[in-house]
Design a protein around this motif. Structure first.
Motif, PDB file in Angstrom:
ATOM      1  N   LEU B 242       0.836  -1.305  -0.026  1.00 11.90           N
ATOM      2  CA  LEU B 242      -0.155   0.177  -0.048  1.00 11.90           C
ATOM      3  C   LEU B 242       0.340   1.090  -0.478  1.00 11.90           C
ATOM      4  O   LEU B 242       1.727   1.250   0.604  1.00 11.90           O
ATOM      5  CB  LEU B 242      -1.048   0.088   1.295  1.00 11.90           C
ATOM      6  N   GLU B 243       0.580   2.038  -1.077  1.00 14.44           N
ATOM      7  CA  GLU B 243       1.795   3.201  -1.115  1.00 14.44           C
ATOM      8  C   GLU B 243       1.046   4.172   0.214  1.00 14.44           C
ATOM      9  O   GLU B 243      -0.314   4.208   0.208  1.00 14.44           O
ATOM     10  CB  GLU B 243       1.142   4.133  -1.935  1.00 14.44           C
ATOM     11  N   ALA B 244       1.908   4.765   1.057  1.00  9.39           N
ATOM     12  CA  ALA B 244       1.491   5.749   1.748  1.00  9.39           C
ATOM     13  C   ALA B 244       2.164   7.011   2.275  1.00  9.39           C
ATOM     14  O   ALA B 244       3.937   7.109   1.628  1.00  9.39           O
ATOM     15  CB  ALA B 244       1.563   4.884   3.102  1.00  9.39           C
ATOM     16  N   VAL B 280       6.454   5.863   1.392  1.00  9.78           N
ATOM     17  CA  VAL B 280       6.530   5.037   1.777  1.00  9.78           C
ATOM     18  C   VAL B 280       5.792   4.028   1.185  1.00  9.78           C
ATOM     19  O   VAL B 280       4.324   4.175   0.527  1.00  9.78           O
ATOM     20  CB  VAL B 280       7.070   4.719   2.995  1.00  9.78           C
ATOM     21  N   THR B 281       6.330   2.190   1.234  1.00 12.64           N
ATOM     22  CA  THR B 281       5.221   1.375   0.477  1.00 12.64           C
ATOM     23  C   THR B 281       4.901   1.226   1.559  1.00 12.64           C
ATOM     24  O   THR B 281       5.825   0.264   2.555  1.00 12.64           O
ATOM     25  CB  THR B 281       6.079   0.508  -0.594  1.00 12.64           C
ATOM     26  N   GLN B 356      12.663   2.957  -3.052  1.00 11.57           N
ATOM     27  CA  GLN B 356      13.518   2.092  -3.738  1.00 11.57           C
ATOM     28  C   GLN B 356      13.160   1.115  -3.822  1.00 11.57           C
ATOM     29  O   GLN B 356      14.170  -0.288  -4.365  1.00 11.57           O
ATOM     30  CB  GLN B 356      15.462   2.487  -3.559  1.00 11.57           C
ATOM     31  N   GLY B 357      12.007   0.727  -2.702  1.00 14.43           N
ATOM     32  CA  GLY B 357      12.101  -0.916  -2.411  1.00 14.43           C
ATOM     33  C   GLY B 357      12.922  -1.322  -1.628  1.00 14.43           C
ATOM     34  O   GLY B 357      12.125  -2.994  -1.025  1.00 14.43           O
ATOM     35  N   ARG B 358      13.248  -0.403  -0.437  1.00 13.08           N
ATOM     36  CA  ARG B 358      14.570  -0.710   0.466  1.00 13.08           C
ATOM     37  C   ARG B 358      13.249  -1.090   1.839  1.00 13.08           C
ATOM     38  O   ARG B 358      12.587  -0.017   2.695  1.00 13.08           O
ATOM     39  CB  ARG B 358      15.692  -0.438   0.956  1.00 13.08           C
TER      40      ARG B 358
END
Lengths: 295, 363
Positions: B242-244, B280-281, B356-358
C-alpha cells in the motif's frame, strides 16, 4: 453403398493412377515380359525363355561389372557417408554466417550439372596439366594416370562420387544433428564423455533413423552408378567402361547391351536382376533397422 | 559432504551482464534452493557451478579448490536436468551406469552401484526398461539415480519437478526431502516455484535480475524480507503493498496516511530512517489482516471483488478506500462477492519499504 461413398476418393486418385500405370507400371511389366524375348527393336521379338538371364549371368563383362560394383559400393558408401557425417559435424559446430557459408559450399557439387562436375574432375585428374598431378609433383610423386590406369581408375571415380554426394548427405545428416536436444550432450559431459564418446554414445544413436536413410539411399545410388564413370571415361554406347573395363558397371553394361548391341531383351533381364539386388539390399537394411528397434 | 563458495561471480553474454557480483556460501550437507522469476539467472548460476557455462569473472570453489576451469566431469558434481536428459537408446541401468562405464569401472562395480541407487529410489523392477517406457515420475527418479551413482560432492537440480503434474510434484518433493535426509549430501536446487523452495530449502537464495536479493532460511525470508521483491515473491498469496505517507512518528509507533485516502494506519515501528511526509510503501501479508462485518477506529472498509474458496481457508480480494487492492486470507469465515466488510491490519506485522523498495527496519 460403400463403393458409392468412396467413389469421389477413387475419382480423385484416378489421374495419378492412370499416369502411374502408363509411365511406371506398364514399362516395368512390359520390360519384364521383354526379358524373356530376343528383340533388337526392329524385328519381331522371339521368345527365348531364361536364355537372356543365363547369358548375362555367364558373360565375362557382367562378372567384371559386378566385381567393380562390389568394390565400388564397399568403399564409396562407408567413405561417402563418413565424409558427409564429418562435414555435418563440422558445419554443426559453426553458427550464423559460417554455418550458412560452409553448408552452401559443400552443397554446390549437388546442384552442379554432372557433366560440369565430370569436366572439372577430368581437368583435376588430367595426366600432365591436371591440378592433382601438379600438387603430387610438388611433393616429388610421379605422374598418376587417374583416368587411364586400370589400377587407379576405380578410386578416381570414388573420389568424384564422394565429392558429388557428400553435400546432399551432409544436409540430411545436419538436419538430424540439429534435432538432437543439447541437454543430452550436457549430460554426457557431466558423465565424463569426451568429444569422440559424445559422438559414439549420443550423436550416432540419436541420428540412427537419419543415418539409416542416408546409408540406404547411398547404397541404392551406388548400385545404379552410371553417369559419372560414363562421363569420366568419355564413353559411348559402343565403347564404354574405360581402359580394360576398369569402370564398367552393371547399369552401363545394361545400356550398352540395349542401345549399343540392340539386345533389348538382355537389357531388360539385366535391369530386373539389378532391381532384385537393390530390393534385397534395401529390405535387409530395413529388417536390420526393425530388429534393432525391437531389440 | 562438501562446501561451495561463490565469490564475486559474473556472467556476461556479450555486453549483457546476466549475473552480477554473486557471492554465496553453501555449507556441507545443506539443501540450498535458488528461487526467482524466469530469466533471473538462477539456472545460469547452477550451470556455472556444473561447468556447463563459463564463468566470466569471480571464483567458484568446491572444498576450497577453485573449479572455474575444471572440466564438468571432474568437478564432483551431478546434475538432474529439467527434461531428465535420459539417453533414450539406453536402458535405465545403462543410463545410471553410463558415467562409470566411461570411467572404465569394472562391470561388477557398475552393477553394484546401479543396484544400490535403484534400491534407494525403488527402481529395481525398471532397470531393463528404456526411458520411453517410463512415466514422468519414474524418469525423474532415474535421473536422480544417475546422479546418485556418480557419488558427487554436490547434487545440482535444475527445476526437476516442473514437468510433473501437481500431485506427482508434491509426492516427488517429499521424496527429495527424504533423499536429502538419507544421503546428507549438499544439494543445490533451482525452481521458480516459491512453495517448492519454502518446503525443501535449508537455505533459500532469492534472485532477481541477475542479483541475489536475499539469502536465508525460508521463514526468515518470509517474516523478515530485505526488500519489496523478496516480500512479494515469497509467500502465497503475495504480500499486500500500500502506498502511503508518514504522517507522524511517536515512541515505538508510526502513523501513515494511505495514498488517495484520508484513512490512517498506526503500526509498530521504531521510526528509524523515517521522517514525516516521507513516501513509503507498507507491506502486510494477507493472513495478517482480519475481516469483520463491523467497522471500528482502526479499520478500513473493503469492497469485496471476488472470493477464492480454498477449502481450509478463503482468499478475499477487494479494494480499500483510495483504490488500493488488498488480498485477505481468512480461516473459517465465509464471504460473498460484491459486499462490503471491514479490514483490520495487525499493527505488529506491517513492514515499511522506502521509495527504492528497500526495507526500512524498525531500528
Amino acid at each position: 453403398m460403400r463403393l458409392t461413398k468412396s467413389l469421389p476418393n477413387f475419382m480423385m486418385l484416378t489421374p495419378f493412377m492412370l499416369l502411374f500405370g502408363a509411365f511406371f507400371l506398364y514399362p516395368i511389366l512390359s520390360g519384364f515380359g521383354y526379358s524373356f524375348f530376343d528383340w533388337d527393336g526392329i524385328h519381331e521379338p522371339a521368345f527365348v525363355g531364361l536364355k537372356n538371364y543365363e547369358m548375362i549371368l555367364n558373360a565375362r563383362s557382367s562378372r567384371i561389372a559386378a566385381t567393380n560394383l562390389l568394390t565400388y559400393v564397399m568403399i564409396t558408401v562407408p567413405l561417402g557417408v563418413s565424409v558427409a557425417f564429418g562435414l555435418a559435424l563440422l558445419v554443426d559446430h559453426f553458427q550464423g554466417f559460417w554455418a550458412r557459408f560452409f553448408r552452401s559450399v559443400y552443397f554446390v557439387p549437388v546442384v552442379m550439372p554432372l557433366f560440369l562436375a565430370a569436366t572439372i574432375w577430368r581437368w583435376i585428374y588430367a595426366p600432365n596439366f591436371g591440378v592433382l598431378n601438379l600438387i603430387l609433383g610438388w611433393f616429388g610423386f610421379e605422374n598418376v594416370r587417374f583416368l587411364t590406369d586400370p589400377d587407379v581408375m576405380l578410386y578416381s571415380l570414388i573420389g568424384v562420387d564422394v565429392w558429388v554426394s557428400a553435400g546432399f548427405n551432409m544436409v540430411i545428416l545436419l538436419a538430424g544433428l540439429k534435432d538432437i536436444p543439447r541437454h543430452y550432450y550436457e549430460a554426457a559431459r557431466l558423465d565424463g564423455a569426451n568429444k569422440l564418446q559424445e559422438i559414439r554414445y549420443v550423436t550416432l544413436p540419436m541420428i540412427r533413423p537419419v543415418m539409416i536413410f542416408v546409408v540406404t539411399y547411398s547404397f541404392i545410388s551406388a548400385l545404379q552408378v552410371f553417369d559419372i564413370p560414363w562421363l569420366l571415361t568419355g564413353s559411348s554406347f559402343l565403347d564404354y567402361g574405360g581402359r580394360r573395363d576398369a569402370l564398367l558397371f552393371p547399369v552401363m553394361d545394361m545400356m550398352g547391351r540395349g542401345f549399343g548391341r540392340l539386345g533389348f531383351g538382355q537389357a531388360a533381364a539385366y535391369g530386373f536382376l539389378l532391381t532384385l539386388v537393390i530390393v534385397a539390399i534395401t529390405a535387409t537394411i530395413f529388417a536390420f533397422q526393425r530388429k534393432k528397434e525391437n531389440g | 559432504m562438501s562446501s561451495l563458495e561463490i565469490t564475486n561471480a559474473h556472467k556476461n553474454y556479450g555486453a549483457v551482464e546476466v549475473l552480477k557480483d554473486i557471492c554465496l556460501d553453501v555449507s556441507s550437507g545443506e539443501f540450498v534452493v535458488f528461487v526467482g522469476p524466469s530469466g533471473c539467472g538462477k539456472s545460469t548460476l547452477l550451470r556455472m557451478i556444473a561447468g556447463l557455462e563459463e564463468i566470466s569473472g569471480g571464483e567458484i570453489r568446491l572444498d576450497g579448490q577453485v573449479i572455474n576451469d575444471t572440466d564438468p566431469a571432474r568437478r564432483g558434481v551431478a546434475m538432474v536436468f529439467q527434461s531428465y536428459a535420459l539417453y533414450p537408446h539406453m536402458t535405465v541401468a545403462e543410463n545410471m551406469g553410463f558415467t562409470l562405464k566411461l570411467s572404465r569401472a569394472p562391470k561388477r562395480e557398475i552393477t553394484e552401484k546401479v543396484d544400490q541407487a535403484a534400491r534407494i529410489l525403488q527402481l529395481e523392477k525398471l532397470l531393463d526398461r528404456k526411458p520411453g517406457q517410463l512415466s514422468g515420475g519414474q524418469k525423474q527418479r532415474v535421473a536422480i539415480g544417475r546422479a546418485i551413482v556418480r557419488e558427487p560432492k554436490v547434487f545440482l537440480f535444475d527445476e526437476p519437478l516442473s514437468n510433473l503434474d501437481a500431485e506427482l510434484r508434491i509426492q516427488m518433493r517429499a521424496e527429495l526431502a527424504l533423499l536429502h535426509k538419507r544421503l546428507g549430501s549438499t544439494m543445490i536446487y533451482v525452481t521458480h516455484d516459491q512453495v517448492e523452495a519454502m518446503t525443501l530449502a535449508d537455505k533459500m537464495v532469492v534472485m532477481n535480475g541477475g542479483v541475489i536479493q536475499q539469502v536465508g532460511r525460508p521463514l526468515d525470508l518470509y517474516d523478515d524480507p530485505d526488500n519489496m521483491f523478496v516480500a512479494g515473491f515469497v509467500g502465497t498469496p503475495r504480500m499486500n503493498f500500500l502506498e502511503a505517507e508518514v504522517a507522524g512518528l511517536n515512541a515505538g509507533t508510526v502513523e501513515a496516511r494511505l495514498s488517495g485516502s484520508d484513512s490512517g494506519l498506526r503500526f509498530a515501528h521504531g521510526g528509524a530512517g523515517l521522517s514525516v511526509g516521507q513516501k513509503v510503501t507498507l507491506g502486510i501479508r494477507p493472513e495478517h489482516i482480519a475481516l469483520s462485518d463491523h467497522g471500528g477506529s482502526a479499520t478500513f472498509p473493503l469492497s469485496i471483488g471476488f472470493v477464492e474458496e480454498l477449502g481450509e481457508s478463503t482468499c478475499v480480494h477487494g479494494e480499500i478506500p483510495g483504490g488500493a487492492r488488498v488480498t485477505v486470507l481468512s480461516h473459517g469465515a465465509r464471504f460473498a462477492d460484491d459486499r462490503q466488510v471491514h479490514t483490520c491490519f495487525d499493527p505488529a506485522k506491517v513492514l515499511v519499504f522506502d521509495q527504492q523498495g528497500r526495507r526500512v527496519r524498525s531500528g
